[in-house]
Design a protein around this motif. Sequence first.
Motif, PDB file in Angstrom:
ATOM      1  N   ASN A  75       0.052  26.700  -3.036  1.00  8.91           N
ATOM      2  CA  ASN A  75       1.226  26.967  -2.197  1.00  8.91           C
ATOM      3  C   ASN A  75       2.534  26.461  -2.786  1.00  8.91           C
ATOM      4  N   LEU A  76       2.625  26.439  -4.091  1.00 11.88           N
ATOM      5  CA  LEU A  76       3.872  26.081  -4.755  1.00 11.88           C
ATOM      6  C   LEU A  76       4.715  27.338  -4.940  1.00 11.88           C
ATOM      7  N   LEU A  77       6.025  27.147  -5.011  1.00 12.35           N
ATOM      8  CA  LEU A  77       6.964  28.225  -5.312  1.00 12.35           C
ATOM      9  C   LEU A  77       7.662  27.898  -6.627  1.00 12.35           C
ATOM     10  N   ALA A  78       8.346  28.874  -7.188  1.00 10.13           N
ATOM     11  CA  ALA A  78       9.084  28.659  -8.441  1.00 10.13           C
ATOM     12  C   ALA A  78      10.043  27.474  -8.309  1.00 10.13           C
ATOM     13  N   GLY A  79      10.698  27.339  -7.170  1.00 11.04           N
ATOM     14  CA  GLY A  79      11.623  26.225  -6.954  1.00 11.04           C
ATOM     15  C   GLY A  79      10.937  24.864  -7.031  1.00 11.04           C
ATOM     16  N   ASP A  80       9.683  24.810  -6.581  1.00  6.99           N
ATOM     17  CA  ASP A  80       8.925  23.558  -6.690  1.00  6.99           C
ATOM     18  C   ASP A  80       8.709  23.195  -8.158  1.00  6.99           C
ATOM     19  N   ILE A  81       8.444  24.205  -8.979  1.00  3.51           N
ATOM     20  CA  ILE A  81       8.238  23.968 -10.414  1.00  3.51           C
ATOM     21  C   ILE A  81       9.539  23.462 -11.044  1.00  3.51           C
ATOM     22  N   ILE A  82      10.668  24.057 -10.667  1.00  3.91           N
ATOM     23  CA  ILE A  82      11.959  23.598 -11.200  1.00  3.91           C
ATOM     24  C   ILE A  82      12.243  22.167 -10.744  1.00  3.91           C
ATOM     25  N   LEU A  83      11.892  21.843  -9.521  1.00  8.65           N
ATOM     26  CA  LEU A  83      12.077  20.470  -9.036  1.00  8.65           C
ATOM     27  C   LEU A  83      11.194  19.503  -9.829  1.00  8.65           C
ATOM     28  N   LEU A  84       9.963  19.885 -10.115  1.00  5.38           N
ATOM     29  CA  LEU A  84       9.088  19.046 -10.947  1.00  5.38           C
ATOM     30  C   LEU A  84       9.682  18.875 -12.343  1.00  5.38           C
TER      31      LEU A  84
ATOM     32  N   LYS B 150       2.419  17.146 -14.047  1.00  6.03           N
ATOM     33  CA  LYS B 150       2.598  17.540 -15.450  1.00  6.03           C
ATOM     34  C   LYS B 150       1.807  18.805 -15.767  1.00  6.03           C
ATOM     35  N   GLN B 151       0.622  18.923 -15.181  1.00  5.79           N
ATOM     36  CA  GLN B 151      -0.199  20.112 -15.401  1.00  5.79           C
ATOM     37  C   GLN B 151       0.459  21.339 -14.766  1.00  5.79           C
ATOM     38  N   ALA B 152       1.037  21.173 -13.586  1.00  8.74           N
ATOM     39  CA  ALA B 152       1.724  22.292 -12.928  1.00  8.74           C
ATOM     40  C   ALA B 152       2.886  22.778 -13.795  1.00  8.74           C
ATOM     41  N   LEU B 153       3.624  21.852 -14.400  1.00  7.67           N
ATOM     42  CA  LEU B 153       4.700  22.231 -15.321  1.00  7.67           C
ATOM     43  C   LEU B 153       4.157  23.008 -16.514  1.00  7.67           C
TER      44      LEU B 153
ATOM     45  N   HIS C 222       3.195  26.568 -15.771  1.00  4.48           N
ATOM     46  CA  HIS C 222       4.258  27.482 -15.330  1.00  4.48           C
ATOM     47  C   HIS C 222       5.495  27.405 -16.219  1.00  4.48           C
ATOM     48  N   GLN C 223       5.283  27.343 -17.518  1.00  2.00           N
ATOM     49  CA  GLN C 223       6.397  27.277 -18.469  1.00  2.00           C
ATOM     50  C   GLN C 223       7.317  28.492 -18.363  1.00  2.00           C
ATOM     51  N   ALA C 224       6.769  29.645 -17.997  1.00  2.00           N
ATOM     52  CA  ALA C 224       7.590  30.856 -17.905  1.00  2.00           C
ATOM     53  C   ALA C 224       8.693  30.691 -16.860  1.00  2.00           C
ATOM     54  N   ILE C 225       8.413  29.983 -15.778  1.00  3.23           N
ATOM     55  CA  ILE C 225       9.425  29.743 -14.738  1.00  3.23           C
ATOM     56  C   ILE C 225      10.535  28.861 -15.305  1.00  3.23           C
ATOM     57  N   ILE C 226      10.160  27.839 -16.025  1.00  4.91           N
ATOM     58  CA  ILE C 226      11.137  26.926 -16.618  1.00  4.91           C
ATOM     59  C   ILE C 226      11.974  27.655 -17.671  1.00  4.91           C
ATOM     60  N   GLU C 227      11.319  28.492 -18.464  1.00  5.13           N
ATOM     61  CA  GLU C 227      12.035  29.217 -19.517  1.00  5.13           C
ATOM     62  C   GLU C 227      13.070  30.188 -18.970  1.00  5.13           C
ATOM     63  N   ARG C 228      12.832  30.768 -17.804  1.00  4.00           N
ATOM     64  CA  ARG C 228      13.827  31.699 -17.264  1.00  4.00           C
ATOM     65  C   ARG C 228      14.904  31.008 -16.421  1.00  4.00           C
ATOM     66  N   HIS C 229      14.751  29.698 -16.198  1.00  5.29           N
ATOM     67  CA  HIS C 229      15.775  28.943 -15.459  1.00  5.29           C
ATOM     68  C   HIS C 229      16.988  28.735 -16.369  1.00  5.29           C
ATOM     69  N   PRO C 230      18.199  29.032 -15.874  1.00  5.01           N
ATOM     70  CA  PRO C 230      19.392  28.841 -16.715  1.00  5.01           C
ATOM     71  C   PRO C 230      19.530  27.388 -17.160  1.00  5.01           C
ATOM     72  N   LYS C 231      19.827  27.204 -18.430  1.00  2.00           N
ATOM     73  CA  LYS C 231      20.028  25.861 -18.990  1.00  2.00           C
ATOM     74  C   LYS C 231      21.498  25.652 -19.292  1.00  2.00           C
ATOM     75  N   LYS C 232      21.945  24.427 -19.135  1.00  2.00           N
ATOM     76  CA  LYS C 232      23.308  24.091 -19.516  1.00  2.00           C
ATOM     77  C   LYS C 232      23.411  24.117 -21.033  1.00  2.00           C
TER      78      LYS C 232
END
Length: 175
Positions: free
Chosen positions: A45-54, A157-160, A163-173
Amino acid sequence: MNTILSTIYKDYPVKPYISPNRDMEAWLLNPKPVPKRNMELLENNLLAGDIILLWRINFGTFTTETWFPKYFEYTYGIDAPIEKLVEKGYAIIETAFYSLDHLNATMKKNILKKKGVTGVSKMKASDLNQALHDHFSEEELTNCFSIRGYKLTPKGKQALKDHQAIIERHPKKNL
């Protein structure tokens, strides 16, 4: 208002969080809905936002006093539910000793001075943590300051990692 939102988000598996403080009239002039893929449930029951928060927690700078950027609501449709991630075992709240990194040298010196420790003004930053360990128990130190860091558990850490694809599509500074 609810009818408009129901129409916008009718095919979403999970309805996004919308803050009661959001200026809906202004938002509806040029609505940018939360992307549907960000509202699709992942395992546990995680969402993409949960992954970004992690991901943000994993930097080691996220604390109990960290301000949550609006993108959690507007892009990921969540209310930055860090407590939920702690309850589910993805992150922990660090102890007072582990949270010392979030205090500056002046704060550490003030804590030591209140305890009556002498020679504090001449201590280097590296010596302050040792002095705190020498003069305080965890319980005593807990009462001296409220800020605590968050840290990922192996499950987080395992959830991260999963779900690397979610992190990769998140805009980076830009660095």
